[in-house]
Design an enzyme around this catalytic site. Structure first.
Site, PDB file in Angstrom:
ATOM      1  N   ARG A 106     -26.454  25.699   5.402  1.00  0.00           N
ATOM      2  CA  ARG A 106     -26.560  24.236   5.241  1.00  0.00           C
ATOM      3  C   ARG A 106     -25.146  23.752   4.986  1.00  0.00           C
ATOM      4  NH1 ARG A 106     -30.892  20.407   2.245  1.00  0.00           N
ATOM      5  NH2 ARG A 106     -32.018  21.102   4.085  1.00  0.00           N
ATOM      6  N   HIS A 133     -31.091  19.116  12.326  1.00  0.00           N
ATOM      7  CA  HIS A 133     -31.960  19.818  11.375  1.00  0.00           C
ATOM      8  C   HIS A 133     -33.118  20.439  12.173  1.00  0.00           C
ATOM      9  CE1 HIS A 133     -33.532  21.040   7.665  1.00  0.00           C
ATOM     10  NE2 HIS A 133     -33.880  19.900   7.111  1.00  0.00           N
ATOM     11  N   GLN A 136     -36.440  21.617  10.563  1.00  0.00           N
ATOM     12  CA  GLN A 136     -37.297  20.482  10.234  1.00  0.00           C
ATOM     13  C   GLN A 136     -38.093  20.068  11.475  1.00  0.00           C
ATOM     14  OE1 GLN A 136     -37.653  18.831   7.094  1.00  0.00           O
ATOM     15  NE2 GLN A 136     -39.413  18.099   8.237  1.00  0.00           N
ATOM     16  N   ASP A 223     -36.798   8.567   7.513  1.00  0.00           N
ATOM     17  CA  ASP A 223     -35.977   9.435   6.657  1.00  0.00           C
ATOM     18  C   ASP A 223     -35.046   8.515   5.857  1.00  0.00           C
ATOM     19  OD1 ASP A 223     -34.647  11.602   5.508  1.00  0.00           O
ATOM     20  OD2 ASP A 223     -33.407  12.028   7.267  1.00  0.00           O
ATOM     21  N   CYS A 262     -39.444  13.726   6.333  1.00  0.00           N
ATOM     22  CA  CYS A 262     -39.020  15.113   6.100  1.00  0.00           C
ATOM     23  C   CYS A 262     -38.903  15.424   4.612  1.00  0.00           C
ATOM     24  CB  CYS A 262     -37.698  15.375   6.808  1.00  0.00           C
ATOM     25  SG  CYS A 262     -36.372  14.303   6.235  1.00  0.00           S
ATOM     26  N   ARG A 290     -42.908  23.781   7.113  1.00  0.00           N
ATOM     27  CA  ARG A 290     -41.570  24.382   7.170  1.00  0.00           C
ATOM     28  C   ARG A 290     -41.679  25.886   6.933  1.00  0.00           C
ATOM     29  NH1 ARG A 290     -37.044  21.415   5.950  1.00  0.00           N
ATOM     30  NH2 ARG A 290     -35.990  23.361   6.456  1.00  0.00           N
TER      31      ARG A 290
HETATM   32  N1  NVA Z   1     -31.052  13.092   6.618  1.00  0.00           N
HETATM   33  C1  NVA Z   1     -31.183  13.785   5.349  1.00  0.00           C
HETATM   34  C2  NVA Z   1     -32.178  14.880   5.480  1.00  0.00           C
HETATM   35  C3  NVA Z   1     -32.430  15.676   4.219  1.00  0.00           C
HETATM   36  C4  NVA Z   1     -33.442  16.769   4.432  1.00  0.00           C
HETATM   37  C5  NVA Z   1     -29.829  14.316   4.910  1.00  0.00           C
HETATM   38  O1  NVA Z   1     -29.091  14.859   5.744  1.00  0.00           O
HETATM   39  O2  NVA Z   1     -29.490  14.173   3.738  1.00  0.00           O
HETATM   40  N1   CP Z   2     -36.523  18.411   4.342  1.00  0.00           N
HETATM   41  C1   CP Z   2     -35.596  19.207   3.767  1.00  0.00           C
HETATM   42  O1   CP Z   2     -34.807  19.874   4.443  1.00  0.00           O
HETATM   43  O2   CP Z   2     -35.599  19.196   2.407  1.00  0.00           O
HETATM   44  P1   CP Z   2     -34.508  19.847   1.445  1.00  0.00           P
HETATM   45  O3   CP Z   2     -33.256  19.019   1.563  1.00  0.00           O
HETATM   46  O4   CP Z   2     -35.120  19.759   0.072  1.00  0.00           O
HETATM   47  O5   CP Z   2     -34.247  21.250   1.872  1.00  0.00           O
END
Ligand code: NVA
Ligand code: CP
Length: 303
Positions: A106, A133, A136, A223, A262, A290
């Site tokens: 990540r 992602h 997801q 989101d 998500c 997931r």
């Molecule tokens: N768009 C959000 C998704 C988190 C799962 C982010 O990147 O923070």
């Molecule tokens: N949806 C998702 O990826 O959640 P987290 O940021 O908690 O991993």
């Protein structure tokens, strides 16, 4: 199933058939836990989770999936600094590959994931970057298949910021022959350069008005307005995105649509409290899925 690919960084290079194989396996394992419990495809394997940003779902669901498959995980979080410039990513990749059987990343920069995959001689999985992602999106496709009953000819309305989650969803839906109607403020939609990567007949339309996007939708998806890494823009975004809240009034315009997010959600911002808690919301099933798709993915990549 023969493994045809090593990494999982984007849905883009995957054929519809390959995506369906992952979803079929996920659905099968979900329906009958015996199918993975007794196979334990990851026995003796160690998966590293290298995260530069916070996470709850992605971390937990990968840790549980690996454990259910008989393997172990090692988590290196944002404080470890492992991906944040202490040494060249090339060196991190080559060293990690000596210890680990696979890596879930990540990252702040998508380029870090690409570089890790270039140099690590082990599977690299994208657990979210600012670009995409894909894990997801796999969970989202499984959820749509379960709740709408099909994956072809579905209309999904995505309301808000056309971010990493939206882009991966766009890849998935367009491969399945479904439609995505994105409603975003000007300059926050999917860029032309991204749409070009989807080829012709991608089934994606973009509008400014959320009411127009949700018309005859099977799914309404949203989101956060401010993704991780964009915190300095939060106040400005809150103002710009105000008309894009998914609330009960918007839901009335698409009486059949289920609601997806998500998570994590900012209740009262991009989604109203009553919508998250309404019977039409499938957000917790979506979060559960997931686990099922990632367990299937790991079984294929490492099994
Ligand atoms: N768009 C959000 C998704 C988190 C799962 C982010 O990147 O923070
Ligand atoms: N949806 C998702 O990826 O959640 P987290 O940021 O908690 O991993």
């Amino acid at each position: 199933m023969a493994r045809k690919y090593r990494d999982f960084i984007s849905l883009e290079p995957f054929s519809l058939e390959e995506l369906m194989e992952i979803l079929e396996l996920a659905a099968g394992q979900k329906a009958d836990p015996g199918t993975y419990k007794y196979i334990r495809a990851l026995t003796g394997k160690v998966v590293g989770l290298l995260f530069e940003k916070p996470s709850m779902r992605t971390r937990l669901s990968f840790e549980v999936a690996v454990s259910q498959l008989g393997g172990q995980t090692i988590f290196m979080g944002p404080d470890s600094g492992v991906l944040s410039g202490r040494e060249a990513i090339k060196d991190v990749a080559k060293v990690c590959a000596r210890y680990l059987d696979a890596m879930v990343l990540r990252t702040k920069r998508h380029e870090t994931i690409l570089e890790m995959a270039r140099y690590a001689e082990k599977p690299v999985i994208n657990g979210l970057s600012e670009d995409s992602h894909p894990c997801q999106a796999l969970g989202d496709l499984l959820t749509i298949r379960e709740k709408v009953g099909r994956l072809t000819g579905v209309k999904v309305a995505y309301i808000g910021d056309a971010n990493n989650v939206c882009k991966s969803l766009a890849h998935g839906l367009s491969k399945c022959g479904s439609r995505l109607a994105v409603a975003s403020p000007e300059k926050y939609g999917l860029p032309e350069s991204f749409l070009k990567t989807l080829g012709t007949n991608h089934g994606i339309s973009q509008v400014l008005d959320p009411k127009e996007a949700v018309e005859s939708a099977d799914v309404i998806y949203t989101d956060v307005w401010t993704s991780m890494g964009q915190e300095s823009e939060a106040e400005e975004r809150k103002r710009i995105f105000q008309p894009y809240q998914v609330n009960l009034e918007l839901l009335e315009r698409a009486p059949k649509a289920i609601v997806m997010h998500c998570l994590p959600a900012h209740r009262g911002e991009e989604i109203a409290d009553q919508v998250v808690d309404s019977p039409r919301s499938v957000v917790y099933d979506q979060a559960e899925n997931r686990l099922h798709v990632q367990r299937a993915l790991l079984s294929i990549l490492l099994g």
